[in-house]
Design a protein around this motif. Sequence first.
Motif, PDB file in Angstrom:
ATOM      1  N   GLU A 177       0.819  -1.208   0.000  1.00 31.60           N
ATOM      2  CA  GLU A 177       0.000   0.000   0.000  1.00 31.60           C
ATOM      3  C   GLU A 177       0.856   1.263   0.000  1.00 31.60           C
ATOM      4  O   GLU A 177       0.446   2.299  -0.518  1.00 31.60           O
ATOM      5  CB  GLU A 177      -0.933  -0.011   1.210  1.00 31.60           C
ATOM      6  CG  GLU A 177      -2.029  -1.076   1.110  1.00 31.60           C
ATOM      7  CD  GLU A 177      -2.767  -1.279   2.411  1.00 31.60           C
ATOM      8  OE1 GLU A 177      -2.379  -0.640   3.421  1.00 31.60           O
ATOM      9  OE2 GLU A 177      -3.731  -2.076   2.434  1.00 31.60           O
ATOM     10  N   ARG A 178       2.058   1.163   0.558  1.00 31.05           N
ATOM     11  CA  ARG A 178       2.987   2.301   0.561  1.00 31.05           C
ATOM     12  C   ARG A 178       3.758   2.436  -0.746  1.00 31.05           C
ATOM     13  O   ARG A 178       4.572   3.336  -0.911  1.00 31.05           O
ATOM     14  CB  ARG A 178       3.995   2.145   1.705  1.00 31.05           C
ATOM     15  CG  ARG A 178       3.405   2.294   3.100  1.00 31.05           C
ATOM     16  CD  ARG A 178       4.463   1.983   4.140  1.00 31.05           C
ATOM     17  NE  ARG A 178       3.948   2.137   5.493  1.00 31.05           N
ATOM     18  CZ  ARG A 178       4.583   1.710   6.583  1.00 31.05           C
ATOM     19  NH1 ARG A 178       5.766   1.101   6.459  1.00 31.05           N
ATOM     20  NH2 ARG A 178       4.060   1.890   7.782  1.00 31.05           N
ATOM     21  N   GLY A 179       3.520   1.503  -1.668  1.00 36.11           N
ATOM     22  CA  GLY A 179       4.225   1.543  -2.944  1.00 36.11           C
ATOM     23  C   GLY A 179       5.505   0.748  -2.957  1.00 36.11           C
ATOM     24  O   GLY A 179       6.265   0.793  -3.928  1.00 36.11           O
ATOM     25  N   GLU A 180       5.777  -0.015  -1.894  1.00 37.43           N
ATOM     26  CA  GLU A 180       7.003  -0.808  -1.797  1.00 37.43           C
ATOM     27  C   GLU A 180       6.753  -2.195  -2.380  1.00 37.43           C
ATOM     28  O   GLU A 180       6.722  -3.199  -1.679  1.00 37.43           O
ATOM     29  CB  GLU A 180       7.454  -0.905  -0.336  1.00 37.43           C
ATOM     30  CG  GLU A 180       7.689   0.454   0.319  1.00 37.43           C
ATOM     31  CD  GLU A 180       7.875   0.333   1.824  1.00 37.43           C
ATOM     32  OE1 GLU A 180       8.096  -0.785   2.319  1.00 37.43           O
ATOM     33  OE2 GLU A 180       7.790   1.374   2.494  1.00 37.43           O
ATOM     34  N   SER A 227       7.691  -5.007  -5.547  1.00 42.22           N
ATOM     35  CA  SER A 227       8.542  -5.442  -6.656  1.00 42.22           C
ATOM     36  C   SER A 227       8.116  -6.857  -7.010  1.00 42.22           C
ATOM     37  O   SER A 227       8.473  -7.809  -6.337  1.00 42.22           O
ATOM     38  CB  SER A 227      10.016  -5.417  -6.249  1.00 42.22           C
ATOM     39  OG  SER A 227      10.832  -5.891  -7.300  1.00 42.22           O
ATOM     40  N   ALA A 239      -2.346  -1.886  -6.321  1.00 39.02           N
ATOM     41  CA  ALA A 239      -1.042  -1.370  -6.745  1.00 39.02           C
ATOM     42  C   ALA A 239      -0.855  -1.525  -8.248  1.00 39.02           C
ATOM     43  O   ALA A 239      -0.194  -0.702  -8.890  1.00 39.02           O
ATOM     44  CB  ALA A 239       0.080  -2.100  -5.995  1.00 39.02           C
TER      45      ALA A 239
END
Length: 277
Positions: A15-18, A20, A190
């Motif tokens: 959710e924080r964009g972390e 991969s 995401a």
Amino acid sequence: MERYEILKKIAVEIERGEVSFPTSAVVALRLKRALDDPGCPLDHAARLVQAEPLLAAKVVAVANSTVCNRSGRPITDVRTAVLRLGFRYLRALASAVVSRQLAAPATARDRELADRLWQHTANVAALAQVLARRVTRLDPETALFAGIVHEVGAFYLISRTRDHPGLLDEDFPAWSESGEAEVGRAVLKALAVPQPIIDAIEVCWQGFLAMPPTTLGDTLLLADELAPVESPLRDLDGCPREGMAASIDLLVGEETLRDILRESAADVASLTAALQS
């Protein structure tokens, strides 16, 4: 750290964009090579994209971006997304996917789990397409896309085992009880998967099938229940789903059910061929 807490931590990181998410370099490279041929048929390019869940999600997400979709009308299937983007854009996207995959190698066990999960995904996607056409009378391509991406959370979790050793050992009830929805929801958002697709996958997580099935969520859940290959993560939690063959048999008739399963077998073979050749 208990596995429930690990799953919550992973969901928060996404959710924080972390995030991969490794994908199949083989499929992405095959797509890029196919698109180098100006005579590549649109349907062939769409099938190659559909063979990789992350790539399929990304293609639809990009096609729904404001830059590529001025009309604002949601695109919910891969074929329309490929048509909207064009081959040059797809080549660049495939190259980016390959680069990210090469930076995230998986262990042999991770690859085995991912392979089994792909077999499950391909079966669900093919069944969803056939059920949409034959039973719920919905758009088959949208149902196919929903089936392709309905396990992206599980694919992502497999990629995180290097950071959390032992996460996918036996006895893993945390996944089906809460983690599948928490991680899956975060990954789908995401990846900018369209909300109608997310809503359908939510129905699949909840496991409540309306009778008769009418919605995209019903279609996806029915496909998931009928799939002959179970998700390996559901096997790990010790709670495999029981098949819904009896229920659909009462709903559409034994002869129709046999036809549906026979037809979906050919579709599954088509979907998995891109990964095996």
